[in-house]
Write a protein that holds these residues in place. Structure first.
Motif, PDB file in Angstrom:
ATOM      1  N   ASP A 129     -23.224  27.734  20.749  1.00  0.00           N
ATOM      2  CA  ASP A 129     -21.858  28.121  19.913  1.00  0.00           C
ATOM      3  C   ASP A 129     -20.704  27.133  20.279  1.00  0.00           C
ATOM      4  O   ASP A 129     -19.832  27.119  19.711  1.00  0.00           O
ATOM      5  N   GLU A 130     -20.682  26.563  21.642  1.00  0.00           N
ATOM      6  CA  GLU A 130     -19.508  25.903  21.923  1.00  0.00           C
ATOM      7  C   GLU A 130     -19.457  24.450  21.351  1.00  0.00           C
ATOM      8  O   GLU A 130     -18.509  23.795  21.269  1.00  0.00           O
ATOM      9  N   CYS A 131     -20.582  24.088  20.736  1.00  0.00           N
ATOM     10  CA  CYS A 131     -20.559  22.702  20.279  1.00  0.00           C
ATOM     11  C   CYS A 131     -21.585  22.867  18.831  1.00  0.00           C
ATOM     12  O   CYS A 131     -22.484  22.495  18.849  1.00  0.00           O
ATOM     13  N   PRO A 132     -21.082  23.643  17.978  1.00  0.00           N
ATOM     14  CA  PRO A 132     -21.786  23.917  16.573  1.00  0.00           C
ATOM     15  C   PRO A 132     -21.969  22.721  15.749  1.00  0.00           C
ATOM     16  O   PRO A 132     -21.263  21.575  16.166  1.00  0.00           O
ATOM     17  N   LEU A 133     -22.725  22.760  14.834  1.00  0.00           N
ATOM     18  CA  LEU A 133     -22.912  21.650  14.090  1.00  0.00           C
ATOM     19  C   LEU A 133     -22.034  21.864  12.602  1.00  0.00           C
ATOM     20  O   LEU A 133     -21.736  22.773  12.193  1.00  0.00           O
ATOM     21  N   LEU A 134     -21.355  20.682  12.298  1.00  0.00           N
ATOM     22  CA  LEU A 134     -20.606  20.904  10.736  1.00  0.00           C
ATOM     23  C   LEU A 134     -21.381  19.984   9.828  1.00  0.00           C
ATOM     24  O   LEU A 134     -21.794  18.828  10.390  1.00  0.00           O
ATOM     25  N   MET A 135     -21.497  20.428   8.814  1.00  0.00           N
ATOM     26  CA  MET A 135     -22.086  19.849   7.594  1.00  0.00           C
ATOM     27  C   MET A 135     -20.828  19.188   6.579  1.00  0.00           C
ATOM     28  O   MET A 135     -20.183  20.288   6.250  1.00  0.00           O
ATOM     29  N   GLY A 136     -21.037  17.982   6.005  1.00  0.00           N
ATOM     30  CA  GLY A 136     -19.923  17.858   5.053  1.00  0.00           C
ATOM     31  C   GLY A 136     -20.331  17.891   3.746  1.00  0.00           C
ATOM     32  O   GLY A 136     -21.558  18.503   3.468  1.00  0.00           O
ATOM     33  N   ASP A 137     -19.332  17.837   2.661  1.00  0.00           N
ATOM     34  CA  ASP A 137     -19.811  17.955   1.491  1.00  0.00           C
ATOM     35  C   ASP A 137     -20.989  16.871   1.146  1.00  0.00           C
ATOM     36  O   ASP A 137     -21.702  17.241   0.022  1.00  0.00           O
ATOM     37  N   CYS A 138     -20.928  15.788   1.868  1.00  0.00           N
ATOM     38  CA  CYS A 138     -21.814  14.673   1.510  1.00  0.00           C
ATOM     39  C   CYS A 138     -23.153  15.118   2.173  1.00  0.00           C
ATOM     40  O   CYS A 138     -23.991  14.196   2.174  1.00  0.00           O
ATOM     41  N   ASN A 139     -23.419  16.256   2.681  1.00  0.00           N
ATOM     42  CA  ASN A 139     -24.590  16.733   3.431  1.00  0.00           C
ATOM     43  C   ASN A 139     -24.939  15.885   4.566  1.00  0.00           C
ATOM     44  O   ASN A 139     -26.237  15.984   5.185  1.00  0.00           O
ATOM     45  N   HIS A 140     -24.210  15.235   5.361  1.00  0.00           N
ATOM     46  CA  HIS A 140     -24.385  14.769   6.624  1.00  0.00           C
ATOM     47  C   HIS A 140     -23.675  15.681   7.626  1.00  0.00           C
ATOM     48  O   HIS A 140     -22.707  16.319   7.545  1.00  0.00           O
ATOM     49  N   SER A 141     -24.694  15.883   8.751  1.00  0.00           N
ATOM     50  CA  SER A 141     -24.302  16.928   9.953  1.00  0.00           C
ATOM     51  C   SER A 141     -23.769  15.917  11.285  1.00  0.00           C
ATOM     52  O   SER A 141     -24.445  14.793  11.356  1.00  0.00           O
ATOM     53  N   PHE A 142     -22.954  16.541  11.913  1.00  0.00           N
ATOM     54  CA  PHE A 142     -22.519  16.067  13.138  1.00  0.00           C
ATOM     55  C   PHE A 142     -22.124  17.415  14.188  1.00  0.00           C
ATOM     56  O   PHE A 142     -22.016  18.258  13.511  1.00  0.00           O
ATOM     57  N   HIS A 143     -22.134  17.038  15.360  1.00  0.00           N
ATOM     58  CA  HIS A 143     -21.526  17.925  16.313  1.00  0.00           C
ATOM     59  C   HIS A 143     -20.260  18.100  16.009  1.00  0.00           C
ATOM     60  O   HIS A 143     -19.544  17.255  15.638  1.00  0.00           O
ATOM     61  N   MET A 144     -19.601  19.177  16.143  1.00  0.00           N
ATOM     62  CA  MET A 144     -18.232  19.491  15.800  1.00  0.00           C
ATOM     63  C   MET A 144     -17.150  18.596  16.498  1.00  0.00           C
ATOM     64  O   MET A 144     -16.313  18.007  16.146  1.00  0.00           O
ATOM     65  N   HIS A 145     -17.404  18.556  17.927  1.00  0.00           N
ATOM     66  CA  HIS A 145     -16.383  17.660  18.688  1.00  0.00           C
ATOM     67  C   HIS A 145     -16.458  16.069  18.306  1.00  0.00           C
ATOM     68  O   HIS A 145     -15.804  15.334  18.364  1.00  0.00           O
ATOM     69  N   CYS A 146     -17.831  15.680  17.976  1.00  0.00           N
ATOM     70  CA  CYS A 146     -18.086  14.299  17.512  1.00  0.00           C
ATOM     71  C   CYS A 146     -17.286  13.920  16.293  1.00  0.00           C
ATOM     72  O   CYS A 146     -16.289  12.935  16.305  1.00  0.00           O
ATOM     73  N   ILE A 147     -17.220  14.873  15.416  1.00  0.00           N
ATOM     74  CA  ILE A 147     -16.696  14.609  13.986  1.00  0.00           C
ATOM     75  C   ILE A 147     -15.176  14.749  14.322  1.00  0.00           C
ATOM     76  O   ILE A 147     -14.361  14.088  13.390  1.00  0.00           O
ATOM     77  N   PHE A 148     -14.826  15.752  14.838  1.00  0.00           N
ATOM     78  CA  PHE A 148     -13.201  15.900  15.092  1.00  0.00           C
ATOM     79  C   PHE A 148     -12.768  14.616  15.803  1.00  0.00           C
ATOM     80  O   PHE A 148     -11.632  14.313  15.406  1.00  0.00           O
ATOM     81  N   HIS A 149     -13.501  14.199  16.822  1.00  0.00           N
ATOM     82  CA  HIS A 149     -12.936  12.761  17.256  1.00  0.00           C
ATOM     83  C   HIS A 149     -13.109  11.817  16.466  1.00  0.00           C
ATOM     84  O   HIS A 149     -12.113  10.969  16.290  1.00  0.00           O
ATOM     85  N   TRP A 150     -13.967  11.594  15.631  1.00  0.00           N
ATOM     86  CA  TRP A 150     -14.125  10.651  14.728  1.00  0.00           C
ATOM     87  C   TRP A 150     -12.685  10.537  13.485  1.00  0.00           C
ATOM     88  O   TRP A 150     -12.340   9.623  13.544  1.00  0.00           O
ATOM     89  N   ILE A 151     -12.507  11.651  13.205  1.00  0.00           N
ATOM     90  CA  ILE A 151     -11.491  11.792  12.232  1.00  0.00           C
ATOM     91  C   ILE A 151      -9.977  11.498  12.802  1.00  0.00           C
ATOM     92  O   ILE A 151      -9.369  10.793  12.019  1.00  0.00           O
ATOM     93  N   LYS A 152     -10.027  11.809  14.070  1.00  0.00           N
ATOM     94  CA  LYS A 152      -8.596  11.597  14.686  1.00  0.00           C
ATOM     95  C   LYS A 152      -8.498   9.919  15.072  1.00  0.00           C
ATOM     96  O   LYS A 152      -7.200   9.541  14.889  1.00  0.00           O
ATOM     97  N   GLN A 153      -9.397   9.212  14.847  1.00  0.00           N
ATOM     98  CA  GLN A 153      -9.338   7.566  14.974  1.00  0.00           C
ATOM     99  C   GLN A 153      -8.645   7.179  13.668  1.00  0.00           C
ATOM    100  O   GLN A 153      -8.876   7.510  12.551  1.00  0.00           O
ATOM    101  N   GLU A 154      -7.742   6.445  13.701  1.00  0.00           N
ATOM    102  CA  GLU A 154      -6.833   5.839  12.973  1.00  0.00           C
ATOM    103  C   GLU A 154      -7.669   5.114  11.932  1.00  0.00           C
ATOM    104  O   GLU A 154      -7.625   4.880  10.832  1.00  0.00           O
TER     105      GLU A 154
END
Length: 93
Positions: free
Chosen positions: A43-68
């Motif tokens: 539960d501390e590292c859940p999966l997030l699925m986007g509207d595009c149907n790609h899934s990522f670890h929550m921390h991975c996608i949050f870090h990716w989005i923060k990058q300029e």
């Protein structure tokens, strides 16, 4: 014949409801393991699925989005990243 249980040792395993061969598109770790920031899966590292149907670890996608350079796009298909079902949650708030 009567049997008495003197000791019980339960063992359990869990897994995300995802295909076995899928891995996070960012860290390349299986979904059942953790991202590079977490020590334990679950539960501390859940999966997030986007509207595009790609899934990522929550921390991975949050870090990716923060990058300029990412411009808040999915690292797999480059569509604008939006978590699946986020409209429904926003409307309820």
């Amino acid at each position: 014949m009567k049997v008495t249980i003197k000791h019980w040792r339960a063992v359990a395993a869990w897994r995300w409801d995802m295909p076995e061969d899928d891995v996070c598109g960012i860290c390349r770790n299986p979904y059942d393991s953790t991202c590079s920031k977490c020590k334990f899966p679950g539960d501390e590292c859940p999966l997030l699925m986007g509207d595009c149907n790609h899934s990522f670890h929550m921390h991975c996608i949050f870090h990716w989005i923060k990058q300029e350079a990412s411009q808040e796009r999915c690292p797999m298909c480059r569509q604008v990243w939006k978590a699946k079902g986020s409209d429904a949650r926003d409307a309820e708030s």
